[in-house]
Scaffold this motif. Structure first.
Motif, PDB file in Angstrom:
ATOM      1  N   GLU A  84       5.389 -48.517  43.406  1.00  0.00           N
ATOM      2  CA  GLU A  84       5.432 -48.893  42.097  1.00  0.00           C
ATOM      3  C   GLU A  84       6.116 -48.383  41.120  1.00  0.00           C
ATOM      4  O   GLU A  84       6.845 -48.688  40.030  1.00  0.00           O
ATOM      5  CB  GLU A  84       3.865 -49.101  41.948  1.00  0.00           C
ATOM      6  CG  GLU A  84       3.680 -49.970  40.292  1.00  0.00           C
ATOM      7  CD  GLU A  84       2.119 -49.992  40.036  1.00  0.00           C
ATOM      8  OE1 GLU A  84       2.001 -50.056  38.679  1.00  0.00           O
ATOM      9  OE2 GLU A  84       1.541 -50.202  40.912  1.00  0.00           O
ATOM     10  N   LYS A  85       5.476 -46.692  41.130  1.00  0.00           N
ATOM     11  CA  LYS A  85       6.082 -45.868  39.971  1.00  0.00           C
ATOM     12  C   LYS A  85       7.422 -44.931  40.239  1.00  0.00           C
ATOM     13  O   LYS A  85       7.787 -44.309  39.475  1.00  0.00           O
ATOM     14  CB  LYS A  85       4.861 -44.962  39.674  1.00  0.00           C
ATOM     15  CG  LYS A  85       3.745 -45.689  39.332  1.00  0.00           C
ATOM     16  CD  LYS A  85       3.684 -46.202  38.019  1.00  0.00           C
ATOM     17  CE  LYS A  85       2.333 -46.804  37.467  1.00  0.00           C
ATOM     18  NZ  LYS A  85       2.420 -47.042  36.134  1.00  0.00           N
ATOM     19  N   THR A  86       7.759 -44.906  41.794  1.00  0.00           N
ATOM     20  CA  THR A  86       8.621 -43.870  42.304  1.00  0.00           C
ATOM     21  C   THR A  86       8.228 -42.583  42.111  1.00  0.00           C
ATOM     22  O   THR A  86       7.284 -42.301  41.768  1.00  0.00           O
ATOM     23  CB  THR A  86      10.068 -43.996  41.286  1.00  0.00           C
ATOM     24  OG1 THR A  86       9.969 -43.571  40.067  1.00  0.00           O
ATOM     25  CG2 THR A  86      10.638 -45.633  41.502  1.00  0.00           C
ATOM     26  N   GLY A  87       8.823 -41.759  42.805  1.00  0.00           N
ATOM     27  CA  GLY A  87       8.636 -40.366  42.678  1.00  0.00           C
ATOM     28  C   GLY A  87       8.740 -39.650  44.123  1.00  0.00           C
ATOM     29  O   GLY A  87       9.374 -40.160  45.036  1.00  0.00           O
ATOM     30  N   ALA A  88       8.051 -38.607  44.212  1.00  0.00           N
ATOM     31  CA  ALA A  88       7.953 -37.554  45.484  1.00  0.00           C
ATOM     32  C   ALA A  88       6.767 -37.562  46.201  1.00  0.00           C
ATOM     33  O   ALA A  88       5.809 -37.035  45.089  1.00  0.00           O
ATOM     34  CB  ALA A  88       8.885 -36.658  45.454  1.00  0.00           C
ATOM     35  N   LEU A  89       6.414 -37.515  47.387  1.00  0.00           N
ATOM     36  CA  LEU A  89       5.027 -37.332  47.902  1.00  0.00           C
ATOM     37  C   LEU A  89       5.044 -35.605  48.332  1.00  0.00           C
ATOM     38  O   LEU A  89       6.023 -35.482  49.038  1.00  0.00           O
ATOM     39  CB  LEU A  89       4.901 -38.278  49.009  1.00  0.00           C
ATOM     40  CG  LEU A  89       4.486 -39.504  48.568  1.00  0.00           C
ATOM     41  CD1 LEU A  89       4.112 -40.530  49.758  1.00  0.00           C
ATOM     42  CD2 LEU A  89       3.585 -39.952  47.418  1.00  0.00           C
ATOM     43  N   PHE A  90       3.650 -35.069  48.239  1.00  0.00           N
ATOM     44  CA  PHE A  90       3.769 -33.779  48.818  1.00  0.00           C
ATOM     45  C   PHE A  90       2.255 -33.709  49.284  1.00  0.00           C
ATOM     46  O   PHE A  90       1.456 -34.328  48.739  1.00  0.00           O
ATOM     47  CB  PHE A  90       3.808 -32.827  47.486  1.00  0.00           C
ATOM     48  CG  PHE A  90       5.064 -32.793  46.900  1.00  0.00           C
ATOM     49  CD1 PHE A  90       6.041 -31.668  47.239  1.00  0.00           C
ATOM     50  CD2 PHE A  90       5.249 -33.526  45.911  1.00  0.00           C
ATOM     51  CE1 PHE A  90       7.182 -31.767  46.308  1.00  0.00           C
ATOM     52  CE2 PHE A  90       6.534 -33.690  45.105  1.00  0.00           C
ATOM     53  CZ  PHE A  90       7.509 -32.599  45.382  1.00  0.00           C
TER      54      PHE A  90
END
Length: 152
Positions: free
Chosen positions: A128-134
């Motif tokens: 929904e918001k975009t980005g990167a997972l860690f």
């Protein structure tokens, strides 16, 4: 002999209650961040460190906790905790959390960093918001690399 037994019981109880390694509720709007000294108001981005002796350090954002960790003997840390983005005010084990860095979710210190108790919630929010997972380990490397760039 009876008195010695009482003192022993009292000493054991004292140790048990003094060295309780568990989270403490954050008093939003009153508690201050141990690292940046800002008042903690954001109920989805706060964090805590609990030492093995039970001392609690509260932070307004996970990035403050990570930065503070670098100034502390990490062998003394018992718990790293972050607020669960999906359930505000719930502190979760940061070492087992999934983190999302998304410029579409602001955080107190501007790192756009949010923690999630389970990966599925993080993936749904990312969709929904975009980005990167860690993971926790990946996040520590990310912040270390970022600070290395600033310190050059």
């Amino acid at each position: 002999m009876q008195t010695l037994k009482h003192y022993s019981i009292i000493a054991l109880l004292f140790l048990f209650f003094c060295c309780n390694v568990s989270p403490k509720p954050i008093d939003y709007g009153n508690d201050g961040c141990y690292f940046c000294k800002m008042t903690i108001v954001d109920k989805v981005h706060a964090a805590e460190i609990v030492t093995k002796k039970g001392k609690v350090y509260k932070f307004d954002a996970t990035e403050c906790m990570i930065n503070f960790k670098d100034e502390f003997d990490t062998t003394e840390i018992g718990l790293y905790l972050s607020n669960n983005y999906s359930e505000p005010e719930e502190l979760i084990d940061a070492t087992k959390a999934t983190f999302l860095i998304s410029e579409n979710i602001s955080s107190p210190m501007g790192a756009f960093l949010s923690a999630f108790k389970n990966r599925a919630d993080a993936e749904n929010t990312k969709a929904e918001k975009t980005g990167a997972l860690f993971t926790w380990e990946e996040l520590l490397i990310y912040f270390k690399d970022k600070s290395d760039v600033y310190n050059q």
